[in-house]
Design a protein around this motif. Structure first.
Motif, PDB file in Angstrom:
ATOM      1  N   THR A  96      38.428  43.453  51.103  1.00 54.44           N
ATOM      2  CA  THR A  96      39.501  42.465  51.187  1.00 54.44           C
ATOM      3  C   THR A  96      40.011  42.080  49.805  1.00 54.44           C
ATOM      4  O   THR A  96      41.230  42.038  49.562  1.00 54.44           O
ATOM      5  N   LEU A  97      39.092  41.814  48.897  1.00 55.14           N
ATOM      6  CA  LEU A  97      39.490  41.379  47.558  1.00 55.14           C
ATOM      7  C   LEU A  97      40.076  42.536  46.758  1.00 55.14           C
ATOM      8  O   LEU A  97      41.038  42.355  45.999  1.00 55.14           O
ATOM      9  N   TRP A  98      39.523  43.727  46.925  1.00 59.48           N
ATOM     10  CA  TRP A  98      40.092  44.905  46.250  1.00 59.48           C
ATOM     11  C   TRP A  98      41.540  45.112  46.680  1.00 59.48           C
ATOM     12  O   TRP A  98      42.428  45.316  45.838  1.00 59.48           O
ATOM     13  N   ALA A  99      41.789  45.054  47.981  1.00 56.89           N
ATOM     14  CA  ALA A  99      43.146  45.279  48.497  1.00 56.89           C
ATOM     15  C   ALA A  99      44.109  44.197  48.015  1.00 56.89           C
ATOM     16  O   ALA A  99      45.287  44.475  47.747  1.00 56.89           O
ATOM     17  N   THR A 104      46.688  44.313  39.769  1.00 58.39           N
ATOM     18  CA  THR A 104      47.067  43.027  39.190  1.00 58.39           C
ATOM     19  C   THR A 104      46.116  42.665  38.056  1.00 58.39           C
ATOM     20  O   THR A 104      45.090  43.319  37.845  1.00 58.39           O
ATOM     21  N   ALA A 105      46.446  41.582  37.358  1.00 58.54           N
ATOM     22  CA  ALA A 105      45.582  41.118  36.277  1.00 58.54           C
ATOM     23  C   ALA A 105      44.239  40.622  36.799  1.00 58.54           C
ATOM     24  O   ALA A 105      43.275  40.507  36.033  1.00 58.54           O
ATOM     25  N   ARG A 235      38.043  43.154  36.874  1.00 55.97           N
ATOM     26  CA  ARG A 235      38.292  44.126  35.814  1.00 55.97           C
ATOM     27  C   ARG A 235      38.272  43.447  34.449  1.00 55.97           C
ATOM     28  O   ARG A 235      37.832  44.048  33.461  1.00 55.97           O
ATOM     29  N   LYS A 236      38.721  42.211  34.380  1.00 55.10           N
ATOM     30  CA  LYS A 236      38.708  41.504  33.105  1.00 55.10           C
ATOM     31  C   LYS A 236      37.295  41.389  32.552  1.00 55.10           C
ATOM     32  O   LYS A 236      37.049  41.672  31.378  1.00 55.10           O
TER      33      LYS A 236
END
Length: 335
Positions: A96-99, A104-105, A235-236
């Motif tokens: 859910t969060l990946w999608a 995005t940032a 990713r940050k």
């Protein structure tokens, strides 16, 4: 995968990716939930493995903090808000969060799996043998309606039983209740629900009552062993802290080795940390169960992702499991 081999693979991957960086964070903040899917976290905390591996990589002293949540929504909200760094839960929450964040940032991806083990839909209703036997009078406790791994797996089972267009047929029967409370209610026989789709060790505790039986095993729905718990981050955090990320993976691999080498000791540690009153032998039997694997290797994650996309729960689907996880784990035989 042998986890000492895993340490070497993860270390090699990170060495190849790591170059000159700015100063990395001095604190690593974990979010976890209340179940037996996160025993490596107990070992990480007790043996201070992240601190150990951070020092070995020249990062000095790193502060590690822990926050417990009761469901995936609150954890993911905290991650996106920058209030925690590492989140762990079921595969659907990661999907859910990946999608939602890809490209995005705030992009989020998986770090690794933690365990593969089934969760069980148990009932005290003797007339319910399969999910087809539930009626409008039935109520099924799940950790979170619609979004928890149990709720999504129930939808998968409904699609198999009633057709994909009816995947949400049993949603109306579900109520949200944390697994410890659901277990108390199911065992008391006086609550407003008669079934619970739960997590270990609570599902095993429920089955100690001879009046309670299992209706559904998640391995049957997924067609085999699947990841129960996985860890993820932004990713940050991944990009800004390459050495700390390497320390995290090395620590997770060592914790998994420690767990698999002495499951009784791991069980005693879980009991102590969770202040559980469960019998030690029951906890040992869960950690060392025949269908349980403590592994960093993702299993059957794409079955969740593909189903969630097919029925419209998410708007994007990864091409392979590797799209769902950061590259450092890509060397294992996941799926």
């Amino acid at each position: 995968m042998n986890h000492r081999t895993g340490v070497a693979l993860l270390t090699l991957a990170l060495v190849c990716m790591t170059g000159p960086t700015a100063a990395e964070t001095g604190e690593l903040r974990f979010a976890k939930q209340t179940s037996m899917g996160y025993v490596q976290f107990n070992i990480l905390e007790r043996q201070k493995l992240i601190e150990k591996h951070a020092r070995a990589l020249g990062l000095g002293e790193v502060k590690v903090s822990w926050v417990t949540f009761n469901g995936p929504d609150a954890m993911n909200t905290a991650l996106l808000a920058g209030d925690v760094d590492i989140v762990a839960g079921g595969v659907p929450a990661l999907v859910t969060l990946w999608a939602k964040t890809r490209g995005t940032a705030q992009e989020v991806r998986g770090i690794s799996a933690l365990s593969s083990q089934p969760f069980l839909l148990n009932t005290r209703n003797p007339n319910v043998k399969t999910i087809r036997d539930f009626t409008d009078a039935s109520r099924i406790a799940v950790p979170a309606v619609g979004v928890s791994v149990q709720a999504v797996t129930l939808r998968m089972a409904a699609a198999q039983a009633f057709g994909k267009e009816n995947y949400a047929k049993l949603d109306r029967l579900t109520i949200a209740l944390p697994p410890p409370d659901a277990t108390i209610g199911l065992l008391s026989r006086g609550s407003a629900f008669d079934s619970a789709f739960s997590v270990p060790p609570f599902q095993t505790q429920q089955l100690q009552d001879p009046a309670i039986h299992t209706v559904l095993n998640s391995f049957d729905v997924l067609g085999g062993s699947h990841s129960f718990t996985v860890a993820w981050t932004s990713r940050k955090f991944h990009d800004d802290n390459p050495k700390l990320y390497r320390a995290l993976l090395d620590a997770l691999a060592e914790a998994t080795d420690v767990l698999n080498a002495d499951k009784r000791a791991a069980a005693m540690l879980w009991i102590e940390d969770s202040k559980s009153k469960l019998a030690p032998e029951l906890v040992v039997s869960v950690i060392g169960g025949p269908q349980v694997k403590w592994t960093l290797v993702p299993e059957n994650t794409m079955k969740y992702a593909s189903f969630m996309y097919d029925v419209g729960i998410v708007k994007a689907v990864p091409a392979t499991w590797k799209d769902l996880f950061f590259p450092e784990i890509h060397g294992v035989a996941g799926n």
